[in-house]
Design a protein around this motif. Sequence first.
Motif, PDB file in Angstrom:
ATOM      1  N   SER A   3     -24.755  43.584  73.349  1.00  0.00           N
ATOM      2  CA  SER A   3     -25.114  44.943  72.935  1.00  0.00           C
ATOM      3  C   SER A   3     -26.607  45.041  72.700  1.00  0.00           C
ATOM      4  N   ASP A  16     -21.321  50.463  76.716  1.00  0.00           N
ATOM      5  CA  ASP A  16     -21.103  49.374  75.754  1.00  0.00           C
ATOM      6  C   ASP A  16     -19.642  49.349  75.336  1.00  0.00           C
ATOM      7  N   GLU A  17     -18.897  48.453  75.903  1.00  0.00           N
ATOM      8  CA  GLU A  17     -17.466  48.314  75.629  1.00  0.00           C
ATOM      9  C   GLU A  17     -16.784  49.670  75.526  1.00  0.00           C
TER      10      GLU A  17
HETATM   11 MG   LIG Z   1     -21.458  44.569  71.054  1.00  0.00          MG
END
Ligand SMILES: [Mg+2]
Lengths: 367, 302
Positions: free
Chosen positions: A43, A158-159
Amino acid sequence: MATLELKSLRKTYLTEEIIKGISLSIEDREFVVFVGPSGCGKSTLLRMIAGLEDITSGDLLIDGQRVNDVEPGKRGLAMVFQSYALYPHMDVYKNMEFGLKLAGVPEKERSEKIQHVAATLQLEPYLHHKPGQLSGGQRQRVAIGRAIVRNPKVFLFDEPLSNLDAALRGQMRVELSALHRKLNATTIYVTHDQVEAMTMADKIVVLQKGVVEQIGSPLELYHHPRNLFVAKFIGSPPMNFFSAIFQNGGHDGSSVQLRDGTLLHVPVSPPDILPGTKITVGIRPEHVELAPASDDSGVVEVIERLGAITLVHVRCADGQIIVVQTDGFTTLEVDTPVSLKLPPQHCHLFAPDGLAFEACRRHPLAA
Amino acid sequence: MQAVLEHSAPKGASERKGKRTGLLLLSPAVLILLVWSLVPLAMTLWYSLINYNLIDPTLHGFAGFSNYWYLLTDPDFLYSLLHTVILVVGVLIISVGGGTLLAILYDQEFFGRGIARVLVISPFFVMPTVSALLWKNLMLHPIYGVYSAMMRAVGLTPIDWLARFPLLTVMMIVSWEWLPFAVLILLTAVQSLDSEQKEAARMDGAGPIAQFRHIILPHLSRAISVVVMIETIYLLTIFAEISVTTAGGPGVASTNLAYLIYSRALLQFDVGGASAGGVLAIIIANVAAMFLVRSVARNLEV
Ligand SMILES: [Mg+2]
Ligand SMILES: Nc1ncnc2c1ncn2[C@@H]1O[C@H](COP(=O)(O)OP(=O)(O)OP(=O)(O)O)[C@@H](O)[C@H]1O
């Protein structure tokens, strides 16, 4: 549309270095996936590219322009957050309109773009709903729509699917892949879901503790992991490992002796190590072969039947557990004695420093 | 049909009986409340309709609406009404405006933030009389005050704040007392804002001002309406600060409705006129409360 270039990027929080010099180049229209264990800095790296975190040192180039000091809104990127981060007091239409409005796009053009994106993502019935009135999947679509509508050079995710249930995740994964083919935009995608990484990526970047372990296509990582870490990380269930003694080797292969005395001739060429060195042999569960046995070389300890496949956990004579993947029809039962066969062409060898031996022949799908 | 009727009759009776027991059990509490709230109200209403002056017993008997008439045509009353509005609105603007800015400031990381937070909250724990005295004698006194010393230090003539700008000064004192409350409530609201939302806005190209206007302010709107409602209820009845600092003066320059009622009843001993003022204050407060509760309720629905 856009290429990205990372030149030995570093990030230090207070005293701790989180990103330790990452270099990477991303081609136009490429779908790049960052994977790695929790806390490895995925991240952080993505947020550095987005401009949400300062870059401590190194250069970030978008289309050849250095953008280290460019505001996030001016980099021409769009990001989809894990928690969607929709604006709760604005309806779906206004959520998508916000960025365009700030960019000074005229009213009519805004409306056309939003209608178009809403049609692509099947969001038309919800344009005047607030985010609170939508389901998780719909919110995810709105977040993606908000990114698409600005027509960015690069998409950052991000995810994005980790808050969805398994079925919806599968569906959204396919939709995202289709969308990527349609939009043809350069995409960077962070996940720790193996399936997402393997199915969506053109290129996977495996990170560990802020360092790149390997960069390559999904099958390259699967068939030719560069080191022990990647071998352990890619593939599910994970690869089995044994210790062994290196005997000798050359261009056509290396001979190793397992602990039970078996000799294996593996088609990989050794690095510069001495005979007698302790090395590691790795083999994936789907490549180990099982045979009924009379001796007590191995005993079935657990059987996991997943329908299409069966995972057999075998306890070897020395106490180590080896996972074997077989078809769904096996009639094996717990406590049955079995023997294991390791086809040498599927074995991976790892030197004491963790690096893999070079394969003599590359796998045809991972050339 | 017959059966149904027969069946339902006893049930209705027992229900009624149960209700009666319930009322009976409630009655002590209700009675006490009635006595506590209705008796003073009734007495106020009654006093407001009679001639009742403590230093002039010859004046008595039913007055009709003349107390009200006298009050409504009295310029002092209109001034006090105006001052009440100015005080409420002024303090609201200062405390909510300043509170929002401070809340955002105190949400940032900076050295000594913990201590700064305690300091900004602390005026809330000082009681109104004490803080009014502090301001009057310690800070604003034209001879001994800190501000006067500061002004003299740079060569200016000190200002007698409470004599020159009485209403404004009272407003500042009350704002000083209420700012911490606003900061406290708004800071918790600011902290509950998801940081990813601000980041999403940054990715959308929003600078600090656009973020404040489109993300932070809408997020704070509920908290702000709660602060406005609670503060208004208290600010309509500011008394201690005025009593301690200016005693409503000079003239009526800093008299609000609460202070006017007090001065009528206990300084001029005109109980009838003070009661009429009290009744008007009740009406005004209720009208204000009605509007506020409605707007807050609408805000909380979203
Ligand atoms: Mg992360
Ligand atoms: N603001 C910060 N201050 C200090 N350390 C931080 C900060 N943000 C992240 N870190 C540290 O940086 C490291 C990497 O964090 P990051 O969020 O990038 O991990 P990740 O790979 O995304 O993990 P996950 O898969 O759990 O999301 C962590 O060890 C974390 O503690």
